[in-house]
Design a protein around this motif. Structure first.
Motif, PDB file in Angstrom:
ATOM      1  N   VAL A  61      32.039  38.661  41.983  1.00 39.96           N
ATOM      2  CA  VAL A  61      32.832  39.411  41.012  1.00 39.96           C
ATOM      3  C   VAL A  61      34.291  39.475  41.453  1.00 39.96           C
ATOM      4  N   GLY A  62      34.514  39.757  42.742  1.00 36.26           N
ATOM      5  CA  GLY A  62      35.882  39.808  43.256  1.00 36.26           C
ATOM      6  C   GLY A  62      36.593  38.471  43.081  1.00 36.26           C
ATOM      7  N   THR A  63      35.874  37.376  43.342  1.00 35.18           N
ATOM      8  CA  THR A  63      36.455  36.039  43.182  1.00 35.18           C
ATOM      9  C   THR A  63      36.831  35.772  41.732  1.00 35.18           C
ATOM     10  N   LEU A  64      35.946  36.133  40.809  1.00 34.83           N
ATOM     11  CA  LEU A  64      36.214  35.932  39.381  1.00 34.83           C
ATOM     12  C   LEU A  64      37.369  36.801  38.900  1.00 34.83           C
ATOM     13  N   VAL A 136      40.859  45.027  43.631  1.00 34.13           N
ATOM     14  CA  VAL A 136      41.042  43.653  43.155  1.00 34.13           C
ATOM     15  C   VAL A 136      41.325  43.676  41.661  1.00 34.13           C
ATOM     16  N   TYR A 137      40.590  44.472  40.917  1.00 37.19           N
ATOM     17  CA  TYR A 137      40.781  44.580  39.456  1.00 37.19           C
ATOM     18  C   TYR A 137      42.176  45.099  39.119  1.00 37.19           C
ATOM     19  N   ARG A 138      42.652  46.057  39.895  1.00 38.41           N
ATOM     20  CA  ARG A 138      43.995  46.603  39.676  1.00 38.41           C
ATOM     21  C   ARG A 138      45.100  45.622  40.066  1.00 38.41           C
ATOM     22  N   LYS A 142      44.302  40.909  46.916  1.00 35.37           N
ATOM     23  CA  LYS A 142      43.718  39.638  46.505  1.00 35.37           C
ATOM     24  C   LYS A 142      42.262  39.585  46.943  1.00 35.37           C
ATOM     25  N   PRO A 143      41.423  38.901  46.199  1.00 32.05           N
ATOM     26  CA  PRO A 143      40.007  38.830  46.596  1.00 32.05           C
ATOM     27  C   PRO A 143      39.841  38.104  47.920  1.00 32.05           C
TER      28      PRO A 143
END
Length: 468
Positions: A61-64, A136-138, A142-143
């Protein structure tokens, strides 16, 4: 596996330290990750699979979320999937039983539902995972490109099962590269021994007294004994949890990591607000960063401030356990904090320091009654005993005998909960700098010797926050 055990101290830790330093920088993270998974699997062999699954899902999820070609709509979808998965696991394992029993009680149904066993430390590592995904979303970080480093952040055994909660942003650079020196290792070892002594020499001993008081029939507890007992618990939970945090911070240093402090002498506070800036700092910071501020914080009108505080403290209460007494405990402190913010903040500055300190201790000690008793009737009966509202005697011979027998322990615990021992050590260092090093080495050797002796001889070794 617990830090205050002979197996951890004399087998697990020495082997991991030896491998960590002998194999060199290339394998240090693999050694730590393997050790962390083994550490968790020692007590929860089946749930290590849940943790591994959680690592893979949140890494993906973090990578995406970090990819430039991921649309805003997809990023939101992936973020929601992560939240649902992480909070869903936490809700199922921790709150499923409470939810079902509450529904059955309201409906008058005689349901007999088998609740799942609670994975150790799930509240702690879930919040760490959430901090990573949210940041990461914010776009704040970086992932992590390396699955091994992402897994190490989530599973790192020094703070895996009882904190402190470490936000990814605070150790992002340390995961890939960190300096390791003898001075840092020695400082970490001393911090570990300090925490171990807090746990086994103070928390466990004063905890035995509380266990005896708690087991007494309500009609046999005098007012004196009730207060002596709950003060003993107040000291036990402090040394138990802060001792674990000290051990975690010390172990982190031994492997080159810098974790933030989790306790700063909370019982010297002079307000409820100050107390919660000093107690379980990592949890308070997490709720402030990811719940309170997004809701608007305190820069809103009074009604929204009331809403924000009660949401945060209701969640704080439930974070500690799947029982309504924790919700009551959270709302109790939410009410006290709201009262300070709206009415007492300015006037309290004019109170004498002693009055402010007594006010703080009184309400915090009462709060631990809500925290400790999951049964409402037991909680109310103990509160009645504390304030002499029933047929309980004010003072009894048994209470006096117990206090006399444990007077020295109380004094040592109370002094150790203040910064005075540290101040005295620094004063001694200034006036006898040459002798200080020898005295310090003797002191830490004594801590190790007496701690080991206790672990060999005693079977009473609970960690209160392991159940959260």
């Amino acid at each position: 596996m617990v830090f205050s055990s002979l197996f951890f101290t004399f087998a697990f830790l020495p082997v991991i330290v030896m491998l960590y330093y002998l194999l060199g920088k290339r394998f240090k993270n693999i050694v730590l990750l393997t050790a962390s998974l083994f550490f968790y699997a020692w007590g929860e062999p089946i749930y290590v699979l849940l943790m591994c699954g959680s690592i893979i899902i949140n890494y993906c999820v973090g990578t995406l979320l970090g990819r430039d070609d991921t649309s805003r709509r997809k990023r939101k979808l992936f973020f929601i999937i992560s939240l649902v998965f992480n909070l869903g696991c936490l809700a199922y394992f921790k709150y499923f039983g409470m939810i079902i029993s509450t529904i059955a009680s309201i409906g008058g149904w005689g349901l007999n539902v088998r609740t799942p066993a609670l994975p150790i430390g799930i509240s702690f590592y879930t919040f760490q995972i959430l901090s990573y995904v949210i940041d990461v979303y914010r776009g704040k970080i970086k992932p992590q490109k390396s699955l091994i480093l992402c897994a190490l952040y989530i599973t790192m055994f020094p703070q895996l099962v009882a904190g402190p909660i470490v936000n990814y942003v605070d150790i992002e650079s340390q995961l890939a590269e960190r300096s390791i020196t003898f001075k840092k290792f020695n400082s970490g070892l001393r911090r570990f021994l300090q925490g171990l002594a807090k746990k086994v020499l103070l928390a466990n001993h004063i905890g035995l007294l509380w266990s005896e008081v708690k087991a007494m029939p309500n009609n046999e507890i005098s007012v004196l004994m009730a207060w002596a007992g709950i003060i003993a618990f107040s000291l036990q939970i402090y040394f138990d949890f802060s001792g674990y945090s000290d051990m975690a911070i010390g172990l982190g240093k031994m492997f080159g990591f810098r974790f933030k402090e989790n306790f700063k002498y909370p019982y010297i506070s002079q307000s409820i607000s100050e107390f919660w800036r000093r107690w379980h700092i990592s949890l308070g910071s997490w709720f402030k960063e990811y719940v309170y501020i997004p809701l608007g914080g305190s820069r809103v009108g009074n009604w929204k401030l009331i809403r924000n505080l009660f949401i945060v403290w209701l969640l704080t209460g439930f974070w500690h356990g799947a029982s309504w007494n924790f919700a009551l405990w959270g709302l109790y402190f939410g009410t006290l904090l709201l009262n300070e913010k709206l009415y007492l903040q300015k006037s309290m500055q004019r109170w004498p320091k002693a009055v402010r300190h007594i006010y703080l201790l009184l309400f915090v000690v009462i709060g631990w009654v809500f925290f400790e008793f999951t049964n409402l009737n037991d909680m109310l009966n103990f509160l009645r005993a504390m304030f002499g509202a029933g047929d309980n005697a004010l003072i009894d011979n048994q209470g006096i005998i117990r206090l006399k027998a444990n007077a020295f322990l109380y004094i040592v615990c109370i002094l150790s909960a203040t910064p005075w021992p540290k101040k005295l050590a620094l004063f001694f260092k200034r006036i006898h700098s040459n002798f200080y090093g020898i005295a310090a080495n003797v002191y830490y050797c004594a801590l190790m010797f007496f701690s080991m002796a206790y672990m060999v001889a005693s079977t009473y070794n609970p960690f209160i926050y392991f159940r959260f």
